[in-house]
Design an enzyme around this catalytic site. Structure first.
Site, PDB file in Angstrom:
ATOM      1  CG  HIS A  20      -0.662   3.810 -15.766  1.00  0.00           C
ATOM      2  ND1 HIS A  20       0.702   3.763 -15.965  1.00  0.00           N
ATOM      3  CD2 HIS A  20      -0.928   2.919 -14.788  1.00  0.00           C
ATOM      4  CE1 HIS A  20       1.232   2.878 -15.130  1.00  0.00           C
ATOM      5  NE2 HIS A  20       0.273   2.354 -14.404  1.00  0.00           N
ATOM      6  CD  GLU A  65       7.187  10.556  12.521  1.00  0.00           C
ATOM      7  OE1 GLU A  65       6.174  10.077  11.963  1.00  0.00           O
ATOM      8  OE2 GLU A  65       7.292  10.640  13.757  1.00  0.00           O
ATOM      9  CG  HIS A  71      11.949   5.144  20.623  1.00  0.00           C
ATOM     10  ND1 HIS A  71      10.941   4.223  20.757  1.00  0.00           N
ATOM     11  CD2 HIS A  71      11.349   6.360  20.621  1.00  0.00           C
ATOM     12  CE1 HIS A  71       9.778   4.857  20.842  1.00  0.00           C
ATOM     13  NE2 HIS A  71       9.997   6.151  20.751  1.00  0.00           N
ATOM     14  CG  HIS A 121      -4.876   1.775 -13.216  1.00  0.00           C
ATOM     15  ND1 HIS A 121      -4.800   3.044 -12.690  1.00  0.00           N
ATOM     16  CD2 HIS A 121      -3.711   1.158 -12.872  1.00  0.00           C
ATOM     17  CE1 HIS A 121      -3.646   3.173 -12.044  1.00  0.00           C
ATOM     18  NE2 HIS A 121      -2.963   2.060 -12.147  1.00  0.00           N
TER      19      HIS A 121
END
Lengths: 668, 668
Positions: free
Chosen positions: B27, B410, B472, B261
């Site tokens: 890159h 999380e 859950h 890129h």
């Protein structure tokens, strides 16, 4: 004396709280805090018909904080959906329609499976995308079939989750103005006050995404909520209405505390709330007759609206029979009879092509027959080969486009694709590198749990991607995805298996399919010489029996490794060994065949079995048995040209051959 | 004539581009576009010593867009780290220190494994947290040991990823002012212009998080970048410096396009850039002597700074010997000799306790001996039992706290915990429900790949959580986590195994450990009667041989299911069957024992084997063999009280007993 409106709101509060109390489990805080918001949306704005929960043009209501499910169940019951008082009284019990968190397909009127935070909010972005696409494509000046809103109640947790940041940013970019979310700004999370971790300026943040942000100072003020929603409807931007609420509103000691969130209030606290809000302690699950009439009336009014829409469709069908046909087919998941003839057939080619390239060709062939195919990539379009050539990018000023530039937002992509599937009328797909399924597992899991017809296109499926190295090389991902119930994972071996993988994915209407594709070229097999690629649908099949008689050894592999076992097998056959080569693209499909079929492919008598896959060995033991051997990739990869990596990690014809010979000669 | 500064910047550009071109992979766009930013940070601000890459008080530099790795390798080489010209010339090749994306622990001077976007940006929040905690705890007015910044180059992709939204919001809340990130605002992503999907107001968004946002109009303007960094240092908020850059700066046709890129420019384009920027086409990998001197000088200046700091530590050690001792131990991962004596021992108890409760007790006992334990929960503190009682919450106004309220974030939690581990001086932990590991797999995977000493505390580990239902209830999660290389997953069977799981996790200094814990109570076994819990460290062990003689059947299980196989086994033993009960908390630990040990637990001769686990069966085949049977959970769960679920899905003593008897009586 409480007004009827106040009673109608308190009915929601106490049906919910009674349900939680009776179940001795659940979340009273959200329903008690947002009952007035729900009341306002459902009685003054939401377009729905309890007798036709599948009405294409209904407004969608998403309870993104799915833990407040009793609120939704109470609404569904009161307005006349097929959710009974018995269901309410058996909240969270086996065999009732009222599970702990709302589950799509399980309870009529539930538009999305919610609970894992951020998902519902993000699903709505997909629903709004679906609405905009359908409206653009099918509405006519004299017959508007699609014009509906996506309402939601979203919570602190939803706003904190990264997936919602991704989705909200895209929604703002796309100016999805049909989205109207009421934010339950109660300033309490499980750990305590939002002062502990969530002090960002939420309004400013959503403005930065290009949303209209409105404020309601009192979340119990029906007129203020109503006015804000009216204002939201007038704006071309998606709207977030920040409503200052009070968790567990009415509870004498728990209101505005985290204790109100996720546990039964206890009788004393619950009855205290009833006294405070002028509600009788008994009977529990109390619905005043006038309140019942009010909600029933709302449901019936909705039914009238549906009837009017139905008339519109009839005139539409007369005026635009072809469009109507096409639309009805896609909404009802009916396919053109000969669509499978559109699947490309790839010519035998030793050099072959990458299966991601084949996939791009197949996808583009399918978009010619399926107007409902729409989707895109998380900013890897040229790598994933997912661009839809006969269309254009869906943008704020181009609702006619079918291609979605999701940006570098895998998790939102997953949830948005799910939202399009929830909405109906689409076979949506999302694409990224296989390794980045890690970023979107929350959404992939829900596509499986909710039986959604979504297609996950995952390229760069092994160390075969080469130089990008271990951060980008999936190793554990096939195993970890195969572990998800109801997700079919397919790793095709060549271009023609790739076409077949898409066939399976298109035909699998009630569950997601994930297709794992190579970056590197693989040979396209001679299907006259070897087995037909159509057999992919069985998950595992005899690609070739090389040599004479019963197989002495079975070599099995998936994807790019099939070419390796084929070459090793050929070499063994040349030396007089009878070798069976099994192409094994999908465990789930293989598992769904008969035991007889499975035994015909992997006969119990042939215990010498070698499996080869550039992923962790976990689970292959099932197919190779006690005597079998696996050549797998149980460590992370490395950065180098891919042929060197395959050499380094043992994925060469030579190594497979030599291990196979050793296995063959090993005494039992 | 180019100034020395311009030459120094162009050296970074062309070392990087030459590296990519030679590798024919990589890159070039980011290094060419941000070379001036990197130059400014590294020569004017960054505190580092190439001879002591582990210097505790060095500034951290994170290349969050890890694909631009050649930029970092060029800097490391030039300033004197142990990265040779040979390494640069062998970018992305086996056996060199220059992999495709930076890998922590693999290349000296690489502070974080980056590439999966959003991670590096978020790791820095953990590093800044670590810095603030250590500074507060150990700095003295006359001896400052910790005062360093976290610099980063972050990209469009980093900003789009949800994990960075989560982390940035928390960083703003915590006022982590040592964070200074330069944003490579090049307006190009792989799919094309950022106009396609990323038009949010980034500055406003970061302001909404509580960041200082600064603008540099020309990303090649060293003085402007320098001034912005100086301003950032003065502010108590974290800073985002938005630098308008040009991807592939200098490339004649590819600059400002997505072509710049991720692919080699090709010789023509590369040489065109060299001409444009006044650089010789040959030799490639050209470093003007004066430029080499410049960077070497910077490195040597850094070495002097290290020497001064070293002197401070010596005076610190004299003045505060106890603190120094403690600090040195934690930074060098040395433990107090008798720390294991602090592990609680739980008394035999038929009723027992949830392993999450036991875990809370163990954690709190350990924090008494380990000042380096810090961490928290993603807003599930009371459910995860992770609160540290002898401390307080780390907040902007309380850097003395060790507990982190991560909010409902999380993924950021994972990346922040990783950042603390990268920083050093901590045994950090993060907690949530097991099912939500799906939201943070990106970070868990990197903890394993980077050999980080992190501990993942995951409660509510099965359908045993009951009413919350399938959204859950983890089902596939044990399998999917076991699939991650170098992650040790432990699911303890009772309170004492839980203490042992923590012992393993604390002692496992170069890799992460995930502990899966129950919501519901499980018996605490009599360890005088049965095997010692210490055996947990072997991953699987004979908990009890019930009955006489060689075992006729082996019943094996993990976690809460051990009590079920124990009861079923006892019943069979009472009927005269010889039954072995194996507690099997960790496959990875078991795999790391000797074949002899494994055979002693699971003797080849005993082919009747039954495994029981409330998760998918995938992988258990390895342990039960061809004749074995698994009682598993291969579908999603349901919402109901947990005992009803265990009944429904077959996790009862009765069902296990009856299947075991059937297995025992089955003819081979």
């Amino acid at each position: 004396m409480a007004t009827l409106e106040e009673q109608a709101i308190n009915t929601l509060r106490f049906l919910s709280a009674d349900g939680v109390q009776k179940a001795n489990s659940g979340h009273p805080g959200l329903p008690m805090g947002t009952a007035a918001i729900a009341y306002t949306i459902w009685t003054r704005h939401l377009k729905f018909d309890p007798h036709n929960p599948g009405w294409w043009d209904r407004d969608r209501f998403i309870l993104s904080g799915g833990h407040g499910s009793m609120l939704l169940y109470s609404l569904l019951h009161l307005t006349g959906f097929d959710v009974s008082m018995d269901d309410l009284m058996n909240f969270r019990q086996l065999g009732y329609k009222t599970p702990g968190h709302p589950e799509f397909g399980f309870t009529p009127g539930v538009e999305a499976t919610t609970g894992p935070l951020g998902q519902g909010l993000s699903n709505g972005v997909g629903m709004a995308t679906a609405e905009a696409m359908l409206a653009k494509q099918y509405n006519r000046a004299d017959a508007e079939l699609f014009d509906h809103h996506i309402y939601g109640i979203v919570t602190d947790g939803d706003l904190m989750e990264g997936v919602s940041s991704e989705a909200a940013s895209l929604a703002g970019h796309l100016k999805l103005g049909k989205i109207i979310y009421c934010y339950d700004d109660n300033r309490i999370t499980i750990d305590g006050s939002t002062e502990l971790s969530f002090t960002e300026d939420r309004g400013k943040r959503f403005e930065s995404y290009g949303w209209q942000v409105l404020f309601v100072e009192d979340g119990n003020d029906v007129e203020a909520i109503d006015a804000a929603i009216a204002k939201a409807k007038m704006d071309e931007r998606p709207s977030l209405i920040i409503c200052r609420t009070h968790i567990g509103f009415g509870l004498p000691t728990r209101q505005d505390t985290s204790k109100a969130h996720g546990e039964p209030p206890g009788l004393e606290e619950l009855n205290g709330a009833k006294v405070k809000l002028g509600w009788p302690a008994e009977p529990v699950f109390y619905i005043p007759e006038s309140v019942r009439e009010l909600y029933t009336g709302v449901g019936e009014k909705g039914h009238q609206a549906w009837k009017e829409w139905k008339e519109t469709t009839e005139s539409y069908a007369r005026s635009y029979p072809d469009q109507w046909d096409e639309l009805e087919n896609r909404m009802e998941k009916r396919y053109p009879v000969n669509w499978e003839a559109q699947l490309p057939v790839f010519a035998t080619d030793e050099k072959g092509m990458a299966t991601r390239s084949a996939s791009g060709q197949v996808l583009n062939a399918l978009t010619n027959v399926f107007p409902q195919i729409a989707g895109g990539s998380a900013d890897l379009t040229p790598s994933n080969n997912t661009w839809i050539k006969n269309s254009s990018a869906f943008q704020a000023d181009n609702h006619g486009g079918k291609y979605l530039h999701f940006g570098v937002r895998e998790h939102a992509m997953g949830a948005i694709v799910n939202g399009m599937a929830y909405h109906g009328g689409f076979i949506p797909f999302g694409a990224t590198f296989l390794v980045f399924t890690d970023y979107m597992r929350g959404a992939i899991r829900l596509s499986a749990l909710s039986h959604l017809h979504t297609i996950w296109v995952m390229t760069h499926d092994s160390i075969g991607l080469g130089e990008d190295g271990p951060t980008h090389q999936p190793v554990e991902h096939l195993a970890s995805l195969r572990a998800i119930p109801n997700l079919v994972v397919i790793r095709p071996a060549d271009a023609n298996e790739t076409a077949e993988a898409w066939r399976v994915a298109i035909n699998r209407k009630h569950g997601p399919t994930l297709i794992a594709l190579t970056r590197q070229a693989v040979p396209t097999y001679d299907r006259n010489k070897y087995a037909k690629s159509r057999q992919l649908e069985k998950g595992g099949y005899v690609l070739a029996d090389l040599g004479e008689g019963e197989p002495e050894i079975i070599l099995m592999a998936s994807g790019s490794e099939v070419s390796l076992v084929m070459a090793a097998g050929q070499r063994m056959a040349d030396e007089g060994v009878s070798v069976r080569v099994v192409s094994f693209p999908s465990w789930e499909l293989f598992n769904s065949t008969t035991p007889e079929y499975r035994n015909s492919v992997l006969p119990a008598a042939t215990t010498k079995r070698l499996a080869v896959e550039m992923g962790v060995s976990q689970g292959w033991e099932k197919w190779i048995g006690d005597e079998g051997v696996i050549i797998s990739m149980d460590t992370f990869g490395a950065s180098a040209p891919y042929k060197q990596l395959m050499e380094k990690f043992g994925f060469t014809v030579e190594n497979i051959y030599s291990i196979a010979i050793k296995l063959l000669n090993k005494k039992r």
